[in-house]
Design an enzyme around this catalytic site. Structure first.
Site, mmCIF file in Angstrom:
data_model
loop_
_atom_site.group_PDB
_atom_site.id
_atom_site.type_symbol
_atom_site.label_atom_id
_atom_site.label_comp_id
_atom_site.label_asym_id
_atom_site.label_seq_id
_atom_site.Cartn_x
_atom_site.Cartn_y
_atom_site.Cartn_z
ATOM 1 N N LYS A 291 0.843 -1.202 0.000
ATOM 2 C CA LYS A 291 0.000 0.000 0.000
ATOM 3 C C LYS A 291 0.881 1.256 0.000
ATOM 4 C CE LYS A 291 -3.591 2.177 2.874
ATOM 5 N NZ LYS A 291 -2.842 3.017 3.829
ATOM 6 N N VAL A 292 1.841 1.306 0.908
ATOM 7 C CA VAL A 292 2.749 2.458 0.962
ATOM 8 C C VAL A 292 3.676 2.445 -0.254
ATOM 9 C CG1 VAL A 292 4.471 3.692 2.340
ATOM 10 C CG2 VAL A 292 2.605 2.478 3.484
ATOM 11 N N GLU B 31 10.749 -3.187 -2.233
ATOM 12 C CA GLU B 31 10.694 -4.543 -1.683
ATOM 13 C C GLU B 31 9.450 -4.594 -0.810
ATOM 14 O OE1 GLU B 31 12.675 -6.992 -2.437
ATOM 15 O OE2 GLU B 31 14.080 -5.855 -3.655
ATOM 16 N N CYS C 153 8.006 -10.747 5.317
ATOM 17 C CA CYS C 153 7.390 -10.636 3.990
ATOM 18 C C CYS C 153 7.453 -11.949 3.211
ATOM 19 C CB CYS C 153 8.056 -9.514 3.196
ATOM 20 S SG CYS C 153 9.843 -9.659 3.103
#
Length: 485
Positions: free
Chosen positions: A234-235, A253, A287
């Site tokens: 999102k960012v 990333e 992640c």
């Protein structure tokens, strides 16, 4: 925790000073709730000072012999080795990392510093032929100038160093903004290590601040040419958009929703071990974590039983205790959102083989099965200790399910036939995938990064040269050109 207070400053142009903002970022221990430090935020003016300092210092640094530049990283490596215990305690206290996780993060940080030493000498120029007689074409590899680095809270020391050290080794200067939950490990501790290693003032600047204070100033400032961002998609989407508008290169990333695929000829006990680690390491705040565990239906019952049994043995608690497997999530919002996601998924019809409970920021593991294909939880990244077990019938369906996500970061395939695993891995749209192993891996010289919404660009090894240098063509005409007018 005196060293927290010592490091609770902005670091700009070689000076340690409080920010000039009107409020403080409070750094809490996510397990005890203890206040570790408060840091007055940096304002837009300080972001400007940091970038201008970087711009001034970079010129001489780029002209410094790369053999001299690399000495800084050799010394930094020794400093980390000498202070390993202290840095490990800082990771445990600031981000609730377990002892195992802190050791893993520091091991990789040292490997990446060793690679930064090599990177200083990696850029090579070329001489290319020309269709014009007497023309000599030289292609130079030059630093981009100044790099902005924005790092996340989950592996802050590693993921800051991972962009900062190569960017510096390649002759650039850097402005680093750590995540506001990890300003020390992700920011000022990195600066302290490099300062003590002899990095000249101004080449690395750390601004501890928040979008609420500076907006997009870190991205829109005219000085940086490349922004290296690690964080959520999102960012990341916002960072990419702003960078494009300002003609800056973005290396992104981002999040993942990786599948660990267990084929019908897999070693079940080994696949269970790999899956448990890949899902629950650092409380699932990774992640590359195995967000979805896909199991061939013929093995589903055996795998599930063994998986749940193993997860039940994981100890949830104080990250400072070496016996703890699962420490706290980074903050109460994360703990609440993970817990409510589990509740919603169960309410929508999923079966909880284990239903995690919340105690402060500690969230114990959940294992969910019986998910419908359109279950929202299957297509999102869960940054917490929640495992989803999804059965499939045959390889075609495994590939289809694995690809049914907006992400493509990591993955794994378990099989008794390595080449069968490779054939399947090639069909999964992901930046990285591992045969007969976990999903959580990072190495200094492999191209690290994702496809789809998991990011743009690659880091590590030669990819660092691509990301943090640019090419310049200089031609020389030996003899004289003929101009048509």
């Amino acid at each position: 925790m005196s060293h927290f207070t010592d490091l609770a400053h902005q670091y700009i142009d070689g000076e340690w000073k409080p920010g000039s903002g009107s409020w403080d970022i409070i750094d809490f221990n996510p397990y005890t709730g203890e206040k570790l430090a408060s840091i007055t935020v940096a304002t837009v003016a300080e972001v400007d000072r940091a970038y201008r300092a970087a711009e001034r210092a970079q010129t001489a640094w780029a002209e410094t012999n790369p053999y001299t530049r690399r000495l800084v990283f050799e010394r930094a490596l020794r400093i980390i080795e000498d202070r390993e215990e202290e840095i490990s305690e800082t990771i445990v206290a600031e981000l609730g990392g377990t002892r195992l996780k802190a050791a893993f993060e520091l091991h990789l940080a040292k490997e990446f510093l060793r690679e930064a030493v090599q990177l200083a000498l990696r850029p090579e120029g070329r001489i290319l032929p020309s269709p014009v007689d007497g023309k000599e074409n030289r292609v130079y590899r030059v630093p981009v100038g100044v790099v902005g680095v924005i790092s996340p809270f989950n592996f802050p020391f590693l993921l800051s160093l991972k962009s900062v050290a190569p960017a510096l080794a390649l002759g650039n200067a850097v402005v680093l903004k750590p995540h506001q939950n990890t300003p020390i490990c992700g920011g000022t501790l990195v600066a302290k290590v490099l300062e003590e290693a002899g990095l000249p003032a101004g080449l690395l600047n750390v601004v501890v601040t928040d979008i609420a204070e500076i907006g997009d100033a870190l991205l829109t400032h005219p000085v940086p040419k490349v922004i290296s961002f690690t964080g959520s998609d999102k960012v990341g989407r916002h960072v990419a958009t702003v960078c494009a508008q300002h003609f800056k290169q973005a290396v992104l990333e981002l999040g993942g929703n990786s599948a660990l695929i267990v084929l019908d000829d897999a070693d079940v006990d080994y696949a269970v071990d790999a899956a448990v680690f890949s899902r629950f390491v650092h409380q699932g705040q990774v992640c590359m974590a195995a967000n979805r565990i896909l199991v061939d239906r013929s093995l589903e019952a055996e795998f599930t039983e063994k998986f749940v049994a193993k997860v039940k043995t994981l100890r949830v608690g104080d990250p400072a205790d070496p016996a703890t497997h699962i420490g706290p999530l980074i903050n109460s919002q994360q703990a609440e959102s993970v817990s409510s996601l589990v509740d919603q998924t169960v309410a929508a019809g999923a079966t909880a083989l284990l239903h995690g409970t919340v105690d402060g920021n500690l969230v114990s593991p959940s294992v969910l099965t019986g998910l419908t294909a359109d279950s929202p939880v299957l297509s999102q990244e869960i940054f917490g200790p929640v495992a989803l077990i999804v059965p499939f019938d045959g390889e075609e369906e495994a590939v289809r399910i694995a690809n049914d996500t907006p992400y493509g970061l990591s993955g794994a395939v378990h099989t008794g036939d390595v080449e069968r695993g490779v054939r399947l891995a090639k069909r999964v749209r992901t930046g990285m995938i591992h045969i007969n192993d976990g999903t959580v891996h990072d190495e200094p010289i492999v191209p690290f990064g994702g496809e789809k919404q998991s990011g743009v660009g690659r880091l590590n090894g030669d990819s660092m040269v691509d990301s943090f240098t640019t090419q310049k063509w200089i031609s020389i005409q030996h003899g004289r050109s003929r101009f048509p007018f």
